[in-house]
Design an enzyme around this catalytic site. Structure first.
Site, PDB file in Angstrom:
ATOM      1  N   HIS A 155       4.769  -5.966 -15.687  1.00 49.08           N
ATOM      2  CA  HIS A 155       5.638  -4.812 -15.420  1.00 49.08           C
ATOM      3  C   HIS A 155       5.931  -4.592 -13.944  1.00 49.08           C
ATOM      4  O   HIS A 155       6.978  -4.037 -13.612  1.00 49.08           O
ATOM      5  CB  HIS A 155       4.996  -3.536 -15.992  1.00 49.08           C
ATOM      6  N   ASP A 191     -12.692  -8.876   3.621  1.00 47.10           N
ATOM      7  CA  ASP A 191     -13.511  -8.425   4.738  1.00 47.10           C
ATOM      8  C   ASP A 191     -14.964  -8.774   4.405  1.00 47.10           C
ATOM      9  O   ASP A 191     -15.256  -9.457   3.409  1.00 47.10           O
ATOM     10  CB  ASP A 191     -13.265  -6.937   5.064  1.00 47.10           C
ATOM     11  N   HIS A 235      11.938  -3.679 -16.349  1.00 46.48           N
ATOM     12  CA  HIS A 235      10.928  -3.638 -15.286  1.00 46.48           C
ATOM     13  C   HIS A 235      11.505  -4.121 -13.958  1.00 46.48           C
ATOM     14  O   HIS A 235      11.060  -3.688 -12.897  1.00 46.48           O
ATOM     15  CB  HIS A 235       9.702  -4.453 -15.694  1.00 46.48           C
ATOM     16  N   CYS A 255     -11.987  -6.402  -0.537  1.00 50.69           N
ATOM     17  CA  CYS A 255     -12.862  -5.694   0.393  1.00 50.69           C
ATOM     18  C   CYS A 255     -13.952  -5.051  -0.445  1.00 50.69           C
ATOM     19  O   CYS A 255     -14.102  -5.388  -1.622  1.00 50.69           O
ATOM     20  CB  CYS A 255     -12.093  -4.692   1.267  1.00 50.69           C
ATOM     21  N   ILE A 257      -9.988  -0.851  -2.238  1.00 54.57           N
ATOM     22  CA  ILE A 257      -9.057   0.261  -1.985  1.00 54.57           C
ATOM     23  C   ILE A 257      -8.380   0.127  -0.621  1.00 54.57           C
ATOM     24  O   ILE A 257      -7.150   0.115  -0.513  1.00 54.57           O
ATOM     25  CB  ILE A 257      -9.784   1.623  -2.098  1.00 54.57           C
ATOM     26  N   GLY A 258      -9.195   0.004   0.416  1.00 60.20           N
ATOM     27  CA  GLY A 258      -8.620  -0.044   1.769  1.00 60.20           C
ATOM     28  C   GLY A 258      -7.653  -1.202   1.943  1.00 60.20           C
ATOM     29  O   GLY A 258      -6.548  -1.045   2.475  1.00 60.20           O
ATOM     30  N   THR A 305     -14.429  -2.068  -1.777  1.00 60.74           N
ATOM     31  CA  THR A 305     -13.919  -1.364  -2.955  1.00 60.74           C
ATOM     32  C   THR A 305     -12.604  -1.940  -3.466  1.00 60.74           C
ATOM     33  O   THR A 305     -12.209  -1.656  -4.596  1.00 60.74           O
ATOM     34  CB  THR A 305     -13.648   0.114  -2.616  1.00 60.74           C
TER      35      THR A 305
HETATM   36  C1  RB5 Z   1     -16.213  -1.790   4.752  1.00 56.33           C
HETATM   37  O1  RB5 Z   1     -17.472  -1.234   4.961  1.00 56.33           O
HETATM   38  C2  RB5 Z   1     -15.516  -1.055   3.624  1.00 56.33           C
HETATM   39  O2  RB5 Z   1     -15.061   0.169   4.104  1.00 56.33           O
HETATM   40  C3  RB5 Z   1     -14.384  -1.886   3.096  1.00 56.33           C
HETATM   41  O3  RB5 Z   1     -14.858  -3.094   2.618  1.00 56.33           O
HETATM   42  C4  RB5 Z   1     -13.595  -1.282   1.951  1.00 56.33           C
HETATM   43  O4  RB5 Z   1     -14.421  -0.857   0.930  1.00 56.33           O
HETATM   44  C5  RB5 Z   1     -12.596  -0.278   2.333  1.00 56.33           C
HETATM   45  O5  RB5 Z   1     -11.823   0.244   1.519  1.00 56.33           O
END
Ligand code: RB5
Length: 145
Positions: free
Chosen positions: A98, A8, A133, A65, A69-70, A67
């Site tokens: 693994h 992103d 595994h 992205c 995470i998303g 983080t």
């Molecule tokens: C976008 O602003 C941000 O939310 C996305 O890049 C990411 O960090 C989401 O987990």
């Protein structure tokens, strides 16, 4: 090896840096975007990258992205995807050995280019160990149904 990569707007620069590493490793790369700083929704990017992996168009995928995470959460909703969010080389290696991770996630606002390069090199080079595994990965697949 062929990799489909996508990010992103929070990781476009990291995507460019990772593509240079992949080129150095002679990995074929398919970049599904995004290509600018305009805001996009990371689930849409995860969907494109993971479709390439599950269809066999690419061997593995890399999703980025802000983080990590998303986009890793989104990727792991897709049948057949084992996405590992890795901010260190040890996790990257273990995600292959693994977990047979077929998608790597990283955060463009979390790690620098140096660590990201090491993570990508390790993740590309490391094979799945199989054995016990494989049994566990098969159990992960069962959870999908
Ligand atoms: C976008 O602003 C941000 O939310 C996305 O890049 C990411 O960090 C989401 O987990």
């Amino acid at each position: 090896m062929k990799i489909t990569i996508g990010s992103d707007h929070g990781a476009v620069e990291l995507k460019d840096a990772v593509k240079k590493v992949l080129a150095d490793l002679d990995v074929e790369v398919d970049d599904v975007g995004t290509f600018g700083t305009d805001s996009v929704d990371y689930p849409d990017i995860a969907e494109k990258v993971c479709a390439a992996v599950t269809s066999g168009k690419s061997d593995r995928g890399i999703v980025l992205c802000g983080t990590g995470i998303g986009i890793s959460i989104a990727a792991n909703k897709i049948h057949g995807i084992r996405c590992a969010l890795c901010n260190d080389v040890y996790s990257a290696k273990m995600s292959r050995k693994h977990n047979d991770a077929n998608v790597l996630a990283m955060g463009g606002r979390v790690i620098g280019y140096g660590p990201a390069e090491e993570i990508v090199r390790a993740w590309i080079a490391t094979e799945f160990e199989g054995g016990r595994h494989e049994r566990r990965v098969n159990k992960i697949s069962k959870l999908e149904s």
